[in-house]
Design a protein around this motif. Sequence first.
Motif, short mmCIF file in Angstrom:
data_model
loop_
_atom_site.label_atom_id
_atom_site.label_comp_id
_atom_site.label_asym_id
_atom_site.label_seq_id
_atom_site.Cartn_x
_atom_site.Cartn_y
_atom_site.Cartn_z
N VAL A 179 0.58 5.27 0.74
CA VAL A 179 0.11 6.97 0.68
C VAL A 179 1.34 8.20 0.99
CG1 VAL A 179 -1.73 5.12 1.52
CG2 VAL A 179 -0.23 5.81 3.12
N LEU A 223 -1.98 -1.23 -4.12
CA LEU A 223 -3.20 -0.15 -3.97
C LEU A 223 -2.19 1.04 -3.78
CD1 LEU A 223 -4.38 -2.70 -3.62
CD2 LEU A 223 -5.58 -2.26 -1.53
N ILE A 224 -2.90 1.75 -4.58
CA ILE A 224 -1.99 3.08 -3.92
C ILE A 224 -3.00 4.55 -4.32
CG2 ILE A 224 -2.06 3.37 -6.79
CD1 ILE A 224 1.11 4.93 -6.29
N SER A 225 -2.24 5.02 -3.40
CA SER A 225 -2.96 6.97 -3.40
C SER A 225 -1.97 7.49 -4.01
CB SER A 225 -3.61 7.07 -2.32
OG SER A 225 -4.87 8.32 -2.10
N ILE A 246 -8.17 -1.85 4.68
CA ILE A 246 -7.19 -2.58 3.95
C ILE A 246 -6.59 -4.24 4.97
CG2 ILE A 246 -5.07 -2.72 2.38
CD1 ILE A 246 -5.95 -0.30 1.55
N GLU A 247 -6.13 -3.19 5.46
CA GLU A 247 -5.64 -4.77 7.44
C GLU A 247 -6.92 -5.61 7.75
OE1 GLU A 247 -4.44 -2.93 9.95
OE2 GLU A 247 -1.91 -2.70 9.05
N VAL A 287 0.82 -0.95 -0.13
CA VAL A 287 0.03 -0.43 0.26
C VAL A 287 0.75 0.54 -0.32
CG1 VAL A 287 -1.74 0.84 1.21
CG2 VAL A 287 -2.10 -1.57 1.20
N ALA A 304 -9.70 -3.03 -1.42
CA ALA A 304 -8.84 -4.61 -1.22
C ALA A 304 -9.70 -5.90 -2.03
CB ALA A 304 -8.62 -4.90 0.51
N ILE A 325 2.88 -1.02 4.43
CA ILE A 325 2.60 0.34 3.86
C ILE A 325 4.37 1.00 3.94
CG2 ILE A 325 1.69 2.03 5.06
CD1 ILE A 325 0.94 -0.11 6.86
N ILE A 336 -6.39 2.32 5.24
CA ILE A 336 -4.90 1.29 6.16
C ILE A 336 -5.57 0.10 6.86
CG2 ILE A 336 -3.04 0.65 6.90
CD1 ILE A 336 -1.83 3.33 6.29
N VAL A 384 -0.60 -6.75 4.69
CA VAL A 384 0.10 -5.72 3.83
C VAL A 384 0.96 -4.47 4.47
CG1 VAL A 384 -2.61 -5.46 4.44
CG2 VAL A 384 -1.12 -3.39 4.53
N GLY A 391 -11.12 1.69 2.13
CA GLY A 391 -9.64 0.66 2.12
C GLY A 391 -10.98 -0.28 2.14
#
Lengths: 341, 341
Positions: free
Chosen positions: B69, B123-125, B84-85, B67, B305, B97, B81, B95, B301
């Motif tokens: 961020v 997974l990206i912002s 996602i987790e 991930v 995921a 980070i 996050i 995951v 999130g």
Amino acid sequence: MAKRVTIQDLAKELNTTTSTISRALRNHHSISTAMKKRVLELAKIRNYQVNSMAANLRSGKSMTIGVVVPHINRDFFANVISGIEGVAKTEGYSVVICQTNDKIDKERDCISTFLKTRVDGVLISVGLETDCFEHLEQVKKMNVPLIFFDRVQESSNSMTIVNDDIEGAFQAVSHLLDEGYKRIALFSGPDHINIYRNRKQGYLNALEKRGIEIDEKLITSNNLSYEAGVESVKRTMKLKNPPDAIFAAGDYVALGALNWLKKNNYRIPEDIGVVGYSNEKFTNYISPSLTSVDQHSMEMGRYAAKTFFDLIKSDNKDIVLNSLSINPKLIIRESSKRKTI
Amino acid sequence: MAKRVTIQDLAKELNTTTSTISRALRNHHSISTAMKKRVLELAKIRNYQVNSMAANLRSGKSMTIGVVVPHINRDFFANVISGIEGVAKTEGYSVVICQTNDKIDKERDCISTFLKTRVDGVLISVGLETDCFEHLEQVKKMNVPLIFFDRVQESSNSMTIVNDDIEGAFQAVSHLLDEGYKRIALFSGPDHINIYRNRKQGYLNALEKRGIEIDEKLITSNNLSYEAGVESVKRTMKLKNPPDAIFAAGDYVALGALNWLKKNNYRIPEDIGVVGYSNEKFTNYISPSLTSVDQHSMEMGRYAAKTFFDLIKSDNKDIVLNSLSINPKLIIRESSKRKTI
DNA sequence: ACAAATTATGCAAACGTTTGTTTGAATTAT
DNA sequence: ATAATTCAAACAAACGTTTGCATAATTTGT
């Protein structure tokens, strides 16, 4: 998932062997500059990315350090992590972060994952619930370097990077006394966590030094959340003899208290002074701004990482068992400045 | 580093083979329950931990999702996050980070590390600086699933999980108009980032709907930091015709503006209204509390995921190319409630 | 000019798993 | 009773690197 290009592909294409490719890529001295150039160029063209799994499996190192923290959305921990990442990067290591939300189960999970993925070291600040350390003993049993920061396991003979919390609390409370506050309440955390025990000690020391009697009614232990702050201040202010200042062992608990006080028309700092701990960024942004103790968080991270690298680089692992204590710094803001007003 | 126990050790001790051990540990059906029991027991006693590197190398999966961020110490990202987790955990994935601090160089580093360590998905912002996407094209070229959330690359045909930022901004600005504010300034971010472009669009739409003329002087683009808020509000309020409300595309920039206004004796919300974006926790704690747009960060999130898992589970990878837009929700607080006072 | 040292490359094993295929024994069906 | 099926375990190859050692080619020292 398409096939990724391997050093074997590169070797075939250049009519050489994997060992040569491997060495060329890592700039090994026994490879001619001409060959290195060819390899590097082809690698670039073919978009080669080393497969860390294979590399690490073979070499026995993962080039990764695992960091366990209670919360990643606290400035304190975020800064520590930045500090760690900084020095890790210069050593070619990457860091993987795992948050526990102060739950011991999640902490166990994190440790377990780290052990499986064979991180080269574990840096941890333990959760509020953590009063049993089997999972951490595991780490040591596996001979994985284990370094504590901030919230540490003191019983272990692992390395620890801490603040001098006694001193920090002592300064904070002494400052309140200097400002003329007489009855200072303490909102702290569980006593089995070193930092809260120490902050309490600093509080006690400061009062004792001025010959002020301790009133157990003014001492509260909670989980240091915003909500706990609201709840604690509400109860404490109902005492027949309420405090005229609050020293909180965390900024969020201080914030909860401060907001409740404002809402109930207490003037801060005139009627009651408030001091927090950790110097979260918001302390500077709220009004009144919150006096707090800065812990040099980024430095703490740097030290923790440095300690790890010192450890793995030293051949005599037993000798470098030195721990480190950083001096915190009281940042005085509006919430406790009664005199100067 | 002491030798860790392997399945080979276990196999030898039980007079069987590694394949049997491996299968027993993973509860494969072709192993008798009796054997499974023996293996599990011994594994426990010997403190066996699977070596993920070896396992992943062989199986070709790392059981890890990466991930990326901009900042981990923002509630918004921290919540994403967590989301996602949560779902990753139920699927047995971990995951890792990586934070970029909005720097494109760090973003490239993160991606490169993830590619090397063979994460199963990214997974990206994207960061504020990111206006070029080669590093992300890399990911796709390697056939690693790439999913964007919040700040996305629209030109790509990757999956994206976003808020309906046009709608969020529209609601926020409409609310300000409802409260009687007439001249609303916009503090937003760079136009090459989708969310800021969209929030601006929502702002424009709301004004247009009420037939209010756009004044370009009231529109500012900055990096959305606290400091940028201070700077922007200072400049904006100096206009001969200053605004009576500010809609900020981020909470920190709103906070900077709000604090400057307070310090300069503007009354909020009476003299000037302020609305932020993201619903950071502090918005509720400051005074006046800050109206803001909640983005359902944890859900975002979870969706991100889930999208990843849908993707890797589907056999026809091309078909599931659906993107998702979540409806944001305006949270009205003191900083913009002029009428009801 | 010849042995010794240096340089550049190749060979092959190893890291610790997973997994397709084979084998042998036990069970079932006919 | 024999063939067909199921079950449990073993065999062996493979994943993509790194690395000690062997080898061949070149340079150096005398």
